[in-house]
Design a protein around this motif. Structure first.
Motif, PDB file in Angstrom:
ATOM      1  N   GLU A 138       0.843  -1.210   0.000  1.00  0.00           N
ATOM      2  CA  GLU A 138       0.000   0.000   0.000  1.00  0.00           C
ATOM      3  C   GLU A 138       0.868   1.246   0.000  1.00  0.00           C
ATOM      4  N   ASP A 174      -9.824  10.291   1.435  1.00  0.00           N
ATOM      5  CA  ASP A 174      -8.470  10.050   0.926  1.00  0.00           C
ATOM      6  C   ASP A 174      -8.375  10.465  -0.537  1.00  0.00           C
ATOM      7  N   ASP A 179       2.428   9.379  -8.631  1.00  0.00           N
ATOM      8  CA  ASP A 179       3.856   9.495  -8.284  1.00  0.00           C
ATOM      9  C   ASP A 179       4.641   9.776  -9.551  1.00  0.00           C
ATOM     10  N   ARG A 250      -1.250  15.013  -5.466  1.00  0.00           N
ATOM     11  CA  ARG A 250      -2.523  14.485  -4.931  1.00  0.00           C
ATOM     12  C   ARG A 250      -3.666  15.484  -5.116  1.00  0.00           C
ATOM     13  N   SER A 325      -3.476   8.977   0.913  1.00  0.00           N
ATOM     14  CA  SER A 325      -4.033   8.281  -0.242  1.00  0.00           C
ATOM     15  C   SER A 325      -3.894   6.789   0.033  1.00  0.00           C
ATOM     16  N   TYR A 341     -11.235   4.975   9.808  1.00  0.00           N
ATOM     17  CA  TYR A 341      -9.974   5.170  10.545  1.00  0.00           C
ATOM     18  C   TYR A 341     -10.214   4.863  12.013  1.00  0.00           C
ATOM     19  N   HIS A 351       3.427   7.958  10.159  1.00  0.00           N
ATOM     20  CA  HIS A 351       4.707   8.155   9.462  1.00  0.00           C
ATOM     21  C   HIS A 351       5.751   8.831  10.359  1.00  0.00           C
TER      22      HIS A 351
HETATM   23  N1  LIG Z   1       2.496   5.804  -4.128  1.00  0.00           N
HETATM   24  C1  LIG Z   1       2.510   6.465  -2.877  1.00  0.00           C
HETATM   25  C2  LIG Z   1       1.431   5.964  -2.021  1.00  0.00           C
HETATM   26  C3  LIG Z   1       1.455   6.597  -0.673  1.00  0.00           C
HETATM   27  C4  LIG Z   1       0.414   6.046   0.191  1.00  0.00           C
HETATM   28  C5  LIG Z   1       0.510   6.556   1.577  1.00  0.00           C
HETATM   29  N2  LIG Z   1      -0.492   5.911   2.343  1.00  0.00           N
HETATM   30  C6  LIG Z   1      -0.661   6.149   3.617  1.00  0.00           C
HETATM   31  O1  LIG Z   1       0.003   6.943   4.239  1.00  0.00           O
HETATM   32  C7  LIG Z   1      -1.751   5.387   4.287  1.00  0.00           C
HETATM   33  C8  LIG Z   1      -2.754   6.310   4.823  1.00  0.00           C
HETATM   34  C9  LIG Z   1      -4.012   6.047   4.167  1.00  0.00           C
HETATM   35  N3  LIG Z   1      -4.718   7.255   4.109  1.00  0.00           N
HETATM   36  C10 LIG Z   1       0.336   8.070   1.599  1.00  0.00           C
HETATM   37  O2  LIG Z   1       1.348   8.772   1.585  1.00  0.00           O
HETATM   38  O3  LIG Z   1      -0.778   8.569   1.630  1.00  0.00           O
END
Ligand SMILES: NCCCC[C@H](NC(=O)CCCN)C(=O)O
Length: 431
Positions: A138, A174, A179, A250, A325, A341, A351
């Motif tokens: 993911e 979301d 990318d 995004r 996302s 969530y 993160h």
């Molecule tokens: N190709 C990049 C994908 C990034 C996904 C990443 N997902 C999450 O952090 C999970 C949270 C779900 N909302 C992001 O940076 O959004």
């Protein structure tokens, strides 16, 4: 509906009975963080877990680290109602399970066990098939999109999963994401003796970064662009002949994402023109779609969540929250889906190293299991109430139709639902 109530109680009892095994499963995944498409240990742990619980398991399902586990109740006259639960289990470079995907895997496993246990204790109104899909990558790549292409979601009626956050929410919008890797090719030269012989690829990278910063003035508040310089040259006295950047673009709809992509690509290309570099733009991952809302599913989930002690902010607050996302967005274009969530007992942000710690903490267990209960109880509502499924399907059709209108509706969604969007995040009431 006494039977439904009894089944919901059974969901909770089964999940509590299995809590130690479920905790061990997520702990083992947490202790061995693995990157996208390389989640071999997690795949092994999860497939063994489901095999040991007498599920029909297909390891390496279309992808090396994907799996499918299935169970069906007894056949009836009508075709089975097919419920999907998803497990994610990839981690982040250097900081491990900083997005808590070990807990997503646990929620998927717990909800599936709970639902099966409840359905085994009664005669359900129709045959039910439960499928658990292990969906890799993911954070990078989009394993669910590979599985969509392989037909893994084709006969499902609803798909459910839940993601760790700072609070409980039924739906957060979301965003769609693209990318892009940007490579500039210049020409090396001695930076002091004959700089005029060189073509500076670092200058192109810096200009590109600054072009994007200037573009920000004209971006909609819901758009997000963020990037890093992965290669910025090797030595100050060598004019860099190669630089590389990686950016994420995004937006809340596919149409907006296409606009943003065009504007951003102009920023990257013009930096090459200004410096005389050659530029290469590429994308090695799938685009993720925005997550389509399903009001009926979200409402049902929240009603169940409240039964197990969750607190939810208003719908307006949820719609104004910014998230990230997810490749679950693409799933919601295939099948009605729910991606709530959940609070994990910590105010840390996803993160970060602090979130990694929270995702592995004992405290997260209570919140993770109550989320699984609420998901499985939501599935029971769908199974026991045919009108609810019809309403879920109507919501899904409507949400898809709205997305297909290229302008107007998306704008309306932007203006009406997400006006004044800030860095607001959903908080738990106890914060
Ligand atoms: N190709 C990049 C994908 C990034 C996904 C990443 N997902 C999450 O952090 C999970 C949270 C779900 N909302 C992001 O940076 O959004």
């Amino acid at each position: 509906m006494a039977l439904l109530k009894q089944c919901k109680q059974q969901v909770c009892d089964v999940i509590e009975q299995e809590s130690e095994k479920l905790h061990a499963l997520s702990q083992d995944i947490w202790k061995t963080p693995e990157l996208a498409y390389k989640e071999h240990t997690a795949h092994q742990l999860l497939t063994s877990f489901f095999s040991s619980q007498a599920w029909e398991v297909q390891a390496h399902y279309h992808l090396d680290t994907a799996f499918r586990a299935q169970w069906s109740s007894e056949a009836t006259d009508c075709p089975p109602l097919h419920v999907g639960f998803l497990c994610e289990y990839d981690a982040m470079p250097e900081i491990g399970h900083a997005c808590g995907h070990n807990l997503i895997a646990e929620v998927g496993a717990a909800a599936a066990l709970g639902l099966r246990g409840a359905l085994e204790s009664v005669q359900p109104p129709r045959q039910v098939q439960i499928t658990v899909l292990g969906t890799p990558a993911e954070e990078d790549g989009g394993g669910k999109i590979d599985l969509i292409k392989a037909g893994a979601f084709e006969d499902m009626d609803v798909v459910l999963m839940a993601h760790p956050a700072q609070g409980d929410a039924g739906y957060i919008p979301d965003e769609a994401i693209h990318d892009v890797t940007v490579k500039y090719y210049g020409k090396a030269s001695h930076a002091s003796a004959y700089p005029w012989e060189g073509i500076n690829a670092l200058d192109a990278a810096i200009l590109a970064y600054n072009n994007i910063s200037v573009l920000r003035q004209q971006m909609k508040p819901t758009w997000r662009v963020h990037g890093i310089i992965k290669n910025g040259g090797v030595k100050p006295n060598i004019i860099p002949d190669y630089t590389e950047l990686e950016f994420y673009l995004r937006a809340p709809s596919l149409k907006d994402l296409a606009d943003l992509r065009e504007k951003s690509y102009a920023c990257f290309n013009s930096a090459a023109t200004a410096t005389g570099c050659k530029v290469e733009l590429s994308s090695s991952t799938h685009d993720f779609y925005d997550v389509l809302p399903n009001k009926t599913l979200a409402k049902t989930y929240k009603e169940n969540g409240k039964q197990v002690g969750m607190w939810f902010a208003s719908e307006e607050t949820e719609l104004n929250a910014m998230a990230g996302s997810t490749d679950f967005g693409n799933v919601t274009y295939e099948v009605p889906g729910l991606h709530p969530y959940f609070y994990i007992g910590s105010n840390a942000f996803n993160h970060t190293a602090e979130y990694t710690e929270a995702a592995g903490s004992e405290k997260a267990q209570y919140y993770t299991l109550r989320t699984a209960k609420s998901l499985a109880m939501t599935a029971l509502d769908v199974i026991f109430n045919p009108d609810l499924l019809e309403s879920i399907r109507q919501d899904w059709k409507m949400a898809k139709e709205m997305e297909d209108i290229p302008s107007g509706i998306d704008t309306a969604r932007d203006l009406n639902c997400r006006a004044g969007c800030s860095s607001f995040h959903i908080k738990n009431k106890t914060e």
